[in-house]
Design a protein around this motif. Sequence first.
Motif, mmCIF file in Angstrom:
data_model
loop_
_atom_site.group_PDB
_atom_site.id
_atom_site.type_symbol
_atom_site.label_atom_id
_atom_site.label_comp_id
_atom_site.label_asym_id
_atom_site.label_seq_id
_atom_site.Cartn_x
_atom_site.Cartn_y
_atom_site.Cartn_z
ATOM 1 N N LYS A 1 9.883 7.890 55.095
ATOM 2 C CA LYS A 1 10.082 6.842 54.087
ATOM 3 C C LYS A 1 10.701 5.618 54.756
ATOM 4 C CE LYS A 1 12.730 6.281 49.770
ATOM 5 N NZ LYS A 1 13.648 6.994 48.843
ATOM 6 N N TYR A 2 10.191 4.446 54.405
ATOM 7 C CA TYR A 2 10.690 3.211 55.017
ATOM 8 C C TYR A 2 11.922 2.696 54.289
ATOM 9 C CZ TYR A 2 10.740 -1.519 56.904
ATOM 10 O OH TYR A 2 11.113 -2.682 57.517
ATOM 11 N N ASP A 3 12.964 2.366 55.070
ATOM 12 C CA ASP A 3 14.207 1.830 54.520
ATOM 13 C C ASP A 3 14.251 0.328 54.766
ATOM 14 O OD1 ASP A 3 16.857 1.026 54.028
ATOM 15 O OD2 ASP A 3 17.632 3.016 54.532
ATOM 16 N N ASP B 1 12.751 6.655 57.942
ATOM 17 C CA ASP B 1 13.644 7.809 57.840
ATOM 18 C C ASP B 1 12.855 9.054 57.445
ATOM 19 O OD1 ASP B 1 15.832 6.161 58.365
ATOM 20 O OD2 ASP B 1 16.120 5.716 56.237
ATOM 21 N N PHE B 2 13.205 10.179 58.067
ATOM 22 C CA PHE B 2 12.590 11.442 57.685
ATOM 23 C C PHE B 2 12.942 11.753 56.239
ATOM 24 C CE2 PHE B 2 13.128 16.059 57.128
ATOM 25 C CZ PHE B 2 11.814 16.474 57.342
ATOM 26 N N PHE B 3 11.925 12.104 55.434
ATOM 27 C CA PHE B 3 12.163 12.388 54.024
ATOM 28 C C PHE B 3 12.049 13.875 53.704
ATOM 29 C CE2 PHE B 3 10.291 13.050 49.764
ATOM 30 C CZ PHE B 3 11.396 12.673 49.008
ATOM 31 N N LYS C 1 5.174 15.602 44.658
ATOM 32 C CA LYS C 1 5.407 14.814 43.445
ATOM 33 C C LYS C 1 6.865 14.397 43.346
ATOM 34 C CE LYS C 1 4.253 14.674 38.535
ATOM 35 N NZ LYS C 1 3.544 15.361 37.443
ATOM 36 N N PHE C 2 7.082 13.125 43.063
ATOM 37 C CA PHE C 2 8.417 12.559 42.882
ATOM 38 C C PHE C 2 8.685 12.459 41.390
ATOM 39 C CE2 PHE C 2 6.613 11.170 46.811
ATOM 40 C CZ PHE C 2 7.652 11.104 47.719
ATOM 41 N N LYS C 3 9.824 12.988 40.953
ATOM 42 C CA LYS C 3 10.170 12.986 39.538
ATOM 43 C C LYS C 3 11.497 12.277 39.296
ATOM 44 C CE LYS C 3 7.882 17.467 38.772
ATOM 45 N NZ LYS C 3 8.070 18.854 38.293
ATOM 46 N N GLY C 4 11.693 11.831 38.054
ATOM 47 C CA GLY C 4 12.950 11.196 37.687
ATOM 48 C C GLY C 4 13.231 9.903 38.417
ATOM 49 N N TYR D 1 5.443 4.839 52.610
ATOM 50 C CA TYR D 1 5.490 6.187 53.179
ATOM 51 C C TYR D 1 4.459 6.310 54.299
ATOM 52 C CZ TYR D 1 8.108 7.596 49.001
ATOM 53 O OH TYR D 1 9.045 7.705 48.006
ATOM 54 N N LYS D 2 4.730 7.200 55.229
ATOM 55 C CA LYS D 2 3.722 7.609 56.205
ATOM 56 C C LYS D 2 3.905 9.105 56.468
ATOM 57 C CE LYS D 2 6.347 6.219 60.368
ATOM 58 N NZ LYS D 2 6.308 5.379 61.585
#
Length: 204
Positions: free
Chosen positions: A133-135, A142-144, A153-156, A165-166
């Motif tokens: 994920k890019y900061d 950064d490693f996610f 899936k991202f929730k909330g 993202y990559k």
Amino acid sequence: SETVNVASKPKNVTGLKAKAYSSKGIELTWSAADGAQNYVVYMYNAKTKEYERVGTTDKLSYKVTGLSASTKYYFQVRAYHKLNGTITSDWTKVSATTPLGDVENFRLKECTETTYALSWSKTKDAEGYEIYKYDNKTDEWDFFRSTKARSYKFKGVGKNYSVLYKIRSFTTASGKKTYGVFSEPIAAGTIPAAPTNIVAARNT
């Protein structure tokens, strides 16, 4: 009487190295051989069980393309020149393994005001995948998360949220991880919230 030039045998190729530059290509490099005009490159064909010619060059490097990911390849190179016939050096051999394939079809699969999902295709020989994920604040990736699935899936999540993202594939052998090449970054996130308290304007 006529003078005949008799060429000596070129020196053998030295310093031969092979390095994968992608999951589908390997570059061979070597040092100049005395007496060489050109160099010929052969690659081993596992089906025919013979070395087959893939190219000729007068440079000190050669790129072999169209290879398969996560595969070991064997090469041999020799120097030659033409003077009263073709005279060649002995073969010099080297091998290299292509890395895991690129993660393909990395995309935003779905999104709502509070959730979104990423998905991708299966990579040959991959044990799992690492999402980065890019900061924006640190200007770093950064490693996610690591996953063996082919979606996440991202929730909330807050409304109107977006980030880059990559992803890359990995496998583990003898306790050591090896990685594929990172995908191109994609933007993913939630959709903006629907506007509220809008009063339609009257036609006058």
